[in-house]
Design an enzyme around this catalytic site. Structure first.
Site, PDB file in Angstrom:
ATOM      1  CG  ASP A   4      -1.818   1.196   1.314  1.00 43.20           C
ATOM      2  OD1 ASP A   4      -1.698   2.103   0.463  1.00 43.20           O
ATOM      3  OD2 ASP A   4      -2.653   1.242   2.232  1.00 43.20           O
ATOM      4  CB  SER A  54       1.567  12.451 -16.886  1.00 44.88           C
ATOM      5  OG  SER A  54       0.514  12.935 -17.709  1.00 44.88           O
ATOM      6  CE1 TYR A  89      -2.526  11.219 -12.872  1.00 43.95           C
ATOM      7  CE2 TYR A  89      -2.678  12.467 -14.905  1.00 43.95           C
ATOM      8  CZ  TYR A  89      -2.212  11.378 -14.206  1.00 43.95           C
ATOM      9  OH  TYR A  89      -1.446  10.439 -14.837  1.00 43.95           O
ATOM     10  CE  LYS A 116       1.973  11.072 -13.166  1.00 48.45           C
ATOM     11  NZ  LYS A 116       2.291   9.796 -12.475  1.00 48.45           N
TER      12      LYS A 116
END
Length: 291
Positions: free
Chosen positions: A60, A139, A153, A157
């Site tokens: 995790d 990304s 997001y 990134k």
């Protein structure tokens, strides 16, 4: 040389594809997943059926204790770690204002702090070996043509990328190599968009939907139209396997797999050139490649 690899977020998407591709090239792959006895039990079982070198490990990435235990198990069983693939991540979809502060913090935790937890656990091993490779799955959204409604997001990134750039230099004298993978917007073939987090503030979200109509709902379709019909997310996994196999010091600093060509590569190349020149001016040119 075949190595021992850890891949995070390996239950689906790029992580699962990368773990499977690295198996094909002969590596021993520890596929990090959370809840391998529960919701990811099927994914774990399917992966371990592929090869005797396919191992799932409970990890995790939001828990330092879990990450530490996973790394300790790998070292105990395999005796070393050669490659770490930082893949775990979580997408968001919706107007940035409608995400609560707690939600944005959670997105940063999954996409940024998770990599630091794993690095804190694994870098002592790699430094002692004076060898290893960090692969960061970033990304194109960190620098390219970024559409609206994906703000938390994209911000996360970009933060991951900044951390990867700094750490690449800092670990180089220990003989540790780094590659930043820059995938574009693959809108099908993974669960990236399907599992995207939605904003919790319904009132703010409704206000944006009233003003912007169906823009949010059609975003995925609009992005898909920018990519060729045959865009294959499996290419990301194949390219990662290819650069892992390259000799240390010959790997690219960045690896681009962007079927939409959203402009990220152009911007990154300028930034990376400026970085190289700046390091040379500071007298740190040796940090641009691993020892």
């Amino acid at each position: 040389m075949m190595g021992v690899v850890i891949v995070t977020g390996a239950s689906s998407g790029f992580g699962a594809m990368t773990a499977q591709e690295l198996l094909k090239t002969g590596h021993t792959v520890y596929a990090g997943m959370r809840d391998v006895a529960g919701r990811n039990a099927a994914a774990a079982a399917d992966f371990e059926k592929l090869s005797e070198n396919a191992v799932t490990v409970e990890m995790d990435v939001s828990s330092q204790e879990s990450v530490d235990a996973a790394v300790a198990r790998v070292v105990s069983e395999a005796g070393r770690i050669d490659v770490v693939v930082h893949n775990a991540g979580h997408m968001t979809l919706g107007p940035a204002e409608a995400f609560t502060v707690e939600q944005v913090a959670s997105i940063y935790d999954t996409n940024v702090l998770s990599t630091h937890r794993l690095n804190r656990a694994v870098l002592p091993v790699l430094r002692a070996q004076r060898d290893g490779l960090l692969v960061w799955v970033g990304s194109s959204s960190a620098r390219g043509g970024t559409p609206p409604y994906l703000g938390p997001y994209f911000a996360a990134k970009a933060a991951e990328d900044a951390l990867a750039v700094s750490m690449a230099a800092e670990v180089s004298r220990f003989g540790i190599d780094s590659v930043i993978v820059v995938p574009g917007s693959f809108t099908s073939g993974t669960n990236h968009y399907a599992h995207a987090a939605q904003p919790d503030d319904g009132e703010v979200r409704a206000a944006y939907e009233a003003e912007y109509g169906d823009d949010i709902q059609t975003l995925l379709q609009r992005q898909a139209q920018q990519s060729p019909a045959d865009a294959d997310p499996g290419e990301v996994a194949r390219e990662i396997a290819r650069v892992v196999a390259l000799p240390k010091g010959s790997r690219p600093f960045r690896l681009y797999i962007d079927p939409a060509q959203d402009g990220a590569e152009e911007v990154f190349r300028i930034g990376d050139r400026v970085r190289r020149d700046f390091y040379r001016n500071l007298g740190f040119a040796d940090l641009l490649k691993p020892v």
